[in-house]
Design an enzyme around this catalytic site. Structure first.
Site, mmCIF file in Angstrom:
data_model
loop_
_atom_site.group_PDB
_atom_site.id
_atom_site.type_symbol
_atom_site.label_atom_id
_atom_site.label_comp_id
_atom_site.label_asym_id
_atom_site.label_seq_id
_atom_site.Cartn_x
_atom_site.Cartn_y
_atom_site.Cartn_z
ATOM 1 C CD GLU A 429 -2.184 1.166 3.034
ATOM 2 O OE1 GLU A 429 -2.095 0.112 3.696
ATOM 3 O OE2 GLU A 429 -2.790 2.170 3.427
ATOM 4 C CG ASP A 510 -0.064 1.779 6.393
ATOM 5 O OD1 ASP A 510 1.062 1.290 6.170
ATOM 6 O OD2 ASP A 510 -0.421 2.904 6.005
ATOM 7 C CG ASP A 512 -4.066 2.387 9.123
ATOM 8 O OD1 ASP A 512 -4.317 1.555 8.210
ATOM 9 O OD2 ASP A 512 -3.563 3.501 8.894
ATOM 10 C CG ASP A 514 -7.606 4.395 5.593
ATOM 11 O OD1 ASP A 514 -8.837 4.173 5.669
ATOM 12 O OD2 ASP A 514 -7.100 5.526 5.454
#
Ligand code: 0RA
Length: 650
Positions: A429, A510, A512, A514
């Site tokens: 990403e 990541d 998180d 997202d």
């Protein structure tokens, strides 16, 4: 059903040492829970047979807190008369001789039966102890076995008016290792399925191992019709009532019967589950072939007769089955399967039996229900158009790739090795994380493909597949992997894992929200367009650390909050004043190339999660709900199925 049973009709094969010596041969893997749970299926299947013989309507299963399981049925009771040749009771023969039992030969029409049809004696063989209680002929009979050997003679312990059999056993832990506890969910799922397939049968499961007993009751008067309703419970159905077709044909050995329930919804995937004698055939077989043939023929015949096809030549089987949920349950006196595990039915006569019955009855159904028939045809026509448009777009993309030199995408930092088995590609990403990964990697075997922003949600583009194939990030991925795209086996450009340039496709996002979203989008794409990559175990999820804990030059990486706290205590070493630094990694971009290599990419040190799908239909439903159009439904689903959602994230 042979009611003229006598103890002498039991055939005897071999002793039980064989099972104790090689449990895997008879019951499946003794180390991963397969054989352990198979023991329960074997005992329950016998009780189900009593139901099929119309002698039993109830099975009570108890998971006891001493690690044993008991299965009680209300059938005829295992026969207790003395076997002439052996001079022991028929019950003892059944318990101590492999494959023994008058009802296990096909004349007696045993239609249920476990994975290998080994019978309860195999369970006895691998049990530390087993207690058999039989209510029959006015008396309660009981016998105990230890490691397969009788520990007492079969004796009368009381009077009764009832009939039935209770078998309670505790697996021998010297045979089963690793997984030695019965799993409530595994039992519960299987019994729900068994109850769906045996309309009217009650199966009660009680888990007595916790503080409070946990009781579930499975009972479906509607049988497989209710099974189909459950498969579709979160889908918008095209017709309210489930279509039910039943019929039978005589063959030389007896009767073959078919029971079919089906219902179309607005979903894009199909789910057809096949069973022979109550056993699931995961790879389908001749019943599946017969059903598919009948469906294609009947829907096309109806569409043509009403002039609903307009400029289309005809509907393909795939078009017709789009959005279909179905259960086919065949009973056969002597079925053949392609393997020991019965994953595929190969009895060839079944194809035409199923095809004829379904074609005839479905034709009648369409005539009687023209508005339902029209709805089904319209849906298939849409499917056909979408597929045609998608094919054009894909061919165009392919040609464009060739025109542009057909080379690899510019964004890909390829690895040096040309041996796909040792190569891996990281789908990363963002460009900045991509940069760190490119610097930090082992460039001999690791390739990096940075993906920008959120990739297209393909689940919402099922009617506009052209958009999928024209999407930049998707084209880049397809070209980098080099193995085609699409799951249509008839299209030569479809995804073929044998052409994969990298045997490990590693999603690195990541840690998180997202990142989790992007990961799910990527998994959705892979599932819908490169299904075999997932099914054949090529897809992984990288596990970047969540925290860095440091004291001076000492650094530890933590992958969970618990681990973080553990490291903090460890580095403190009891000193309250020690200065401990804790850094939360919000994104991969916060790590320098060395850190990224050390924590997440180094094959010697990293942990990765392999993406596995135990149940393809369940995965289909999950992606539909997670990524589909219906936002309200998705929220509700995520709330009630938090566990599956986390599993999917794995
Ligand atoms: C052999 C013959 C008969 C029934 C059974 C076995 C039998 C086995 C099990 C195992 C668990 N529950 C069971 N119930 C019955 C037929 C006996 C007859 O004809 O009376």
């Amino acid at each position: 059903m042979s009611d003229d049973y006598t103890a002498d009709s039991i055939q005897v094969l071999e002793g039980l040492e064989a099972v104790r010596m090689r449990p895997g041969m008879y019951l499946g893997d003794p180390h991963d829970g397969t054989a352990l749970h198979h023991c329960v299926w074997e005992v329950v299947d016998n009780a189900v047979d009593e139901h099929l013989a119309n002698r039993n309507d109830r099975i009570d299963v108890i998971m006891h807190d001493d690690g044993s399981v008991s299965v009680k049925d209300y059938g005829r009771g295992i026969p207790v008369d003395i076997h002439a040749e052996f001079g022991i009771s028929a019950a003892e023969v059944i318990m101590t001789k492999l494959h023994a039992g008058g009802k296990f030969d096909n004349a007696a029409y045993k239609v249920s039966g476990g994975l290998h049809g080994v019978g309860v004696s195999a369970v006895n063989a691998v049990s530390a102890w087993l207690e058999m209680t039989i209510e029959r002929d006015g008396a309660v009979h009981q016998q105990r076995y230890e490691r397969g050997e009788p520990a007492s003679a079969l004796g009368v312990v009381g009077k009764t008016d009832a009939t039935g059999t209770t078998i309670r056993f505790r697996p021998d832990l010297t045979i089963f290792s690793d997984i030695v506890d019965f799993d409530f969910d595994i039992l519960d799922t299987r019994f729900r399925e068994t109850a769906f397939l045996n309309a009217g049968l009650h199966i009660q499961l009680i888990d007595e191992r916790g503080e409070e007993p946990h009781v579930v009751d499975h009972h479906y008067e509607g049988g497989i019709k209710q099974f189909v309703q459950r498969l579709n419970d979160r889908r918008q159905v095209l017709h309210e009532d489930v279509i039910h077709i039943a019929g039978s044909r005589e063959i030389e050995l007896g009767e073959v019967s078919i029971d079919l329930a089906m219902q179309w919804s607005d979903a894009f995937s199909e789910q057809i589950q096949c069973y022979t004698n109550i056993i699931r055939n995961r790879d389908g077989g001749t019943h599946m072939t017969g059903l598919r043939g009948a469906l294609t023929k009947s829907v096309n015949a109806y569409a043509k007769s009403r002039n609903l096809l307009k400029n289309l030549n005809g509907l393909s089987g795939e078009d017709v089955r789009e959005g279909l949920s179905a259960i086919v349950s065949v009973k056969h006196p002597d079925p053949s399967f392609s393997s020991q595990t019965k994953d595929k039915l190969v009895s060839s006569e079944v194809t035409s039996i199923v095809e004829t019955i379904v074609y005839e009855r479905l034709g009648e159904f369409f005539e009687e229900n023209p508005s339902i028939a029209r709805g089904i045809v319209e849906k298939a026509v849409l499917a056909s158009r979408a597929r045609e448009a998608a094919k054009k777009a894909r061919d165009m993309t392919r040609r464009k790739g060739v025109l542009e030199g057909g080379g690899l995408p510019g964004k890909l930092a390829d690895c040096q090795s040309r041996d796909p088995t040792e190569c891996e590609v990281y789908l990363v990403e963002g460009d900045s994380a991509g940069g760190s990964a490119k610097t930090g990697r082992d460039r001999r075997i690791q390739a990096i493909l940075p993906l920008r922003g959120k990739i297209l949600n393909v689940e919402r583009q099922q009617r506009n597949l052209a958009k999928v194939f024209q999407n930049n990030e998707i084209q880049t991925m397809v070209r980098a992997l080099g193995a085609g795209v699409g799951n249509d086996p008839e299209d030569e450009g479809s995804f073929n894992p044998e052409k994969l340039r990298y045997h490990r496709i590693i999603i690195m996002t990541d840690a998180d929200v997202d990142g989790a979203h992007i990961r799910t989008l990527l998994l959705t794409f892979l599932w819908r367009f490169m299904k075999r990559a997932i099914m054949e175990g090529h897809v992984y999820i990288a596990q970047p650390p969540l925290y860095q804990v440091s004291k001076g030059r000492m650094t530890r990486y933590a992958f969970s909050e618990e681990e973080r706290d553990l490291f903090i205590d460890e580095l403190r070493g009891g000193s309250e004043t020690a200065k401990i630094g804790v850094q939360r990694y919000k994104g991969l971009g916060e790590m320098n190339p060395d850190q990224l290599w050390e924590t997440t990419m180094d094959p010697e040190q990293r942990t990765m999660l392999k993406v596995t799908v135990g149940d393809a239909e369940a995965a289909d439903r999950l992606f539909e709900i997670l990524m589909g159009e219906d936002v309200v439904d998705r929220r509700a689903f995520i709330e009630t199925h938090a566990k599956e959602v986390t599993n999917l994230d794995i």
